[in-house]
Design a protein around this motif. Structure first.
Motif, mmCIF file in Angstrom:
data_model
loop_
_atom_site.group_PDB
_atom_site.id
_atom_site.type_symbol
_atom_site.label_atom_id
_atom_site.label_comp_id
_atom_site.label_asym_id
_atom_site.label_seq_id
_atom_site.Cartn_x
_atom_site.Cartn_y
_atom_site.Cartn_z
ATOM 1 N N ALA A 264 0.827 -1.216 0.000
ATOM 2 C CA ALA A 264 0.000 0.000 0.000
ATOM 3 C C ALA A 264 0.860 1.264 0.000
ATOM 4 C CB ALA A 264 -0.909 -0.003 1.233
ATOM 5 N N LYS A 265 0.503 2.185 -0.881
ATOM 6 C CA LYS A 265 1.138 3.519 -0.920
ATOM 7 C C LYS A 265 0.036 4.565 -0.760
ATOM 8 C CE LYS A 265 4.923 1.363 -1.957
ATOM 9 N NZ LYS A 265 5.877 1.064 -0.833
ATOM 10 N N LEU A 266 0.353 5.671 -0.069
ATOM 11 C CA LEU A 266 -0.647 6.706 0.217
ATOM 12 C C LEU A 266 -0.389 7.937 -0.642
ATOM 13 C CD1 LEU A 266 -0.736 6.567 4.136
ATOM 14 C CD2 LEU A 266 -1.625 4.936 2.457
ATOM 15 N N HIS A 267 -1.462 8.464 -1.228
ATOM 16 C CA HIS A 267 -1.358 9.660 -2.067
ATOM 17 C C HIS A 267 -2.311 10.719 -1.520
ATOM 18 C CE1 HIS A 267 0.999 7.499 -5.158
ATOM 19 N NE2 HIS A 267 0.363 6.464 -4.655
ATOM 20 N N LEU A 268 -1.745 11.777 -0.937
ATOM 21 C CA LEU A 268 -2.560 12.839 -0.329
ATOM 22 C C LEU A 268 -3.448 13.499 -1.369
ATOM 23 C CD1 LEU A 268 -0.007 14.621 2.033
ATOM 24 C CD2 LEU A 268 -1.996 13.269 2.723
ATOM 25 N N GLN A 269 -4.664 13.839 -0.932
ATOM 26 C CA GLN A 269 -5.622 14.563 -1.781
ATOM 27 C C GLN A 269 -5.989 15.864 -1.075
ATOM 28 O OE1 GLN A 269 -8.579 11.417 -1.741
ATOM 29 N NE2 GLN A 269 -8.119 10.839 -3.852
ATOM 30 N N GLY A 270 -5.481 16.970 -1.559
ATOM 31 C CA GLY A 270 -5.827 18.270 -0.990
ATOM 32 C C GLY A 270 -5.044 18.570 0.267
ATOM 33 N N PRO A 271 -5.268 19.768 0.817
ATOM 34 C CA PRO A 271 -4.489 20.221 1.969
ATOM 35 C C PRO A 271 -4.805 19.439 3.239
ATOM 36 C CG PRO A 271 -6.154 21.853 1.387
ATOM 37 C CD PRO A 271 -6.206 20.800 0.331
ATOM 38 N N ILE A 272 -3.819 19.323 4.105
ATOM 39 C CA ILE A 272 -3.992 18.740 5.432
ATOM 40 C C ILE A 272 -4.716 19.766 6.304
ATOM 41 C CG2 ILE A 272 -2.771 17.873 7.465
ATOM 42 C CD1 ILE A 272 -0.410 17.224 5.445
ATOM 43 N N ARG A 273 -5.800 19.349 6.967
ATOM 44 C CA ARG A 273 -6.522 20.228 7.886
ATOM 45 C C ARG A 273 -5.879 20.094 9.261
ATOM 46 N NH1 ARG A 273 -8.497 19.290 2.675
ATOM 47 N NH2 ARG A 273 -10.627 20.068 2.461
ATOM 48 N N VAL A 274 -5.435 21.225 9.828
ATOM 49 C CA VAL A 274 -4.682 21.198 11.081
ATOM 50 C C VAL A 274 -5.317 22.135 12.093
ATOM 51 C CG1 VAL A 274 -2.430 21.479 12.161
ATOM 52 C CG2 VAL A 274 -2.567 20.747 9.794
ATOM 53 N N GLY A 275 -5.726 21.594 13.235
ATOM 54 C CA GLY A 275 -6.269 22.405 14.320
ATOM 55 C C GLY A 275 -5.337 22.394 15.507
ATOM 56 N N GLU A 276 -5.902 22.687 16.688
ATOM 57 C CA GLU A 276 -5.053 22.878 17.864
ATOM 58 C C GLU A 276 -4.256 21.627 18.219
ATOM 59 O OE1 GLU A 276 -6.986 25.015 20.942
ATOM 60 O OE2 GLU A 276 -5.633 24.253 22.495
ATOM 61 N N ASN A 277 -4.883 20.481 18.140
ATOM 62 C CA ASN A 277 -4.174 19.247 18.518
ATOM 63 C C ASN A 277 -4.518 18.098 17.572
ATOM 64 O OD1 ASN A 277 -6.783 18.809 19.273
ATOM 65 N ND2 ASN A 277 -6.282 17.884 21.265
ATOM 66 N N TYR A 278 -4.821 18.431 16.319
ATOM 67 C CA TYR A 278 -5.183 17.370 15.380
ATOM 68 C C TYR A 278 -4.787 17.712 13.954
ATOM 69 C CZ TYR A 278 -9.219 20.445 14.623
ATOM 70 O OH TYR A 278 -10.018 21.520 14.366
ATOM 71 N N ALA A 279 -4.726 16.678 13.152
ATOM 72 C CA ALA A 279 -4.577 16.810 11.707
ATOM 73 C C ALA A 279 -5.556 15.845 11.069
ATOM 74 C CB ALA A 279 -3.151 16.487 11.275
ATOM 75 N N ALA A 280 -6.275 16.311 10.046
ATOM 76 C CA ALA A 280 -7.206 15.468 9.282
ATOM 77 C C ALA A 280 -6.804 15.582 7.817
ATOM 78 C CB ALA A 280 -8.644 15.928 9.492
ATOM 79 N N PHE A 281 -6.808 14.441 7.116
ATOM 80 C CA PHE A 281 -6.324 14.485 5.735
ATOM 81 C C PHE A 281 -6.970 13.387 4.907
ATOM 82 C CE2 PHE A 281 -3.124 11.050 6.384
ATOM 83 C CZ PHE A 281 -3.047 11.063 7.757
ATOM 84 N N ALA A 282 -7.231 13.751 3.645
ATOM 85 C CA ALA A 282 -7.828 12.839 2.674
ATOM 86 C C ALA A 282 -6.719 12.263 1.802
ATOM 87 C CB ALA A 282 -8.838 13.589 1.816
ATOM 88 N N PHE A 283 -6.836 11.004 1.474
ATOM 89 C CA PHE A 283 -5.825 10.384 0.616
ATOM 90 C C PHE A 283 -6.411 9.172 -0.076
ATOM 91 C CE2 PHE A 283 -4.773 6.795 3.434
ATOM 92 C CZ PHE A 283 -5.259 7.265 4.645
ATOM 93 N N GLN A 284 -5.672 8.722 -1.099
ATOM 94 C CA GLN A 284 -6.024 7.476 -1.762
ATOM 95 C C GLN A 284 -4.921 6.462 -1.496
ATOM 96 O OE1 GLN A 284 -6.230 6.885 -6.264
ATOM 97 N NE2 GLN A 284 -8.373 6.614 -5.698
#
Lengths: 124, 124
Positions: free
Chosen positions: A63-83
């Motif tokens: 498995a390889k990960l390919h980010l889709q769009g910007p990483i969403r970063v808040g005070e103590n988290y990161a959320a990110f979309a990928f394929q």
């Protein structure tokens, strides 16, 4: 708390760990008592040993990960979309996933959640 | 539990509600005792009245949502990446966000979480 730059760097290190099939590099991002719920709704993998086993298996699929769009970063988290792209026998398969990392003060990930389901599988 | 098709439809109904600035259409997607944590890390809006006030205000900014990539749908959740576009005075602004909807058995959303931070604001 880790800075936005540190959390963003952790996400990129996670993607890079898959690129290199380096499970220890992924394990190193997590706190010792971290939980990994992947996908959400399944029993979490808790602690370094369970997390190592999970990433060793996952990376063993190629498995390889390919980010889709910007990483969403808040005070103590990161959320990110990928394929995810991987080999299933002779065929290439894809899975569209959104991950959420919650960080503890040390900058390690204490909780990871992966959101996807059967509708998110496809052929490359 | 709602089907994947029903949860996907709820996300599209949410996007459409912003397109039409129809706050009641958004409110109708939520259970009466639902919580909306937007962004994650701020006090949740709990219950229909608080949720209505939040979406009335949000839509009053002229915010429109543009989905980015496929909706991730699991057993009782949908996660999706999108860009908010809105007017800030004379200027156009954007915010990159990932939302997670958790559904109850009735098909209503019982918990909404919106992931974004200052790094996710930009100019259109």
């Amino acid at each position: 708390m880790p800075t936005p730059e540190q959390m963003t760097a952790a996400v990129h290190a996670y993607v890079d760990a898959f690129a290199k099939a380096d499970s220890e590099a992924a394990v190193a991002l997590f706190a010792e008592d971290a939980s990994v719920e992947d996908p959400v709704g399944t029993p979490p993998k808790v602690g370094t040993d369970a997390i190592r086993e999970f990433y060793t298996y996952s990376m063993g699929t190629g498995a390889k990960l390919h980010l889709q769009g910007p990483i969403r970063v808040g005070e103590n988290y990161a959320a990110f979309a990928f394929q995810v792209r991987l080999k299933m026998g002779e065929a290439d398969a894809t899975v569209d996933v959104i991950d959420v990392f919650r960080f503890e003060e040390t900058g390690k990930v204490r909780k990871m959640e992966a959101y996807f389901g059967p509708a998110n599988f496809g052929a490359a």
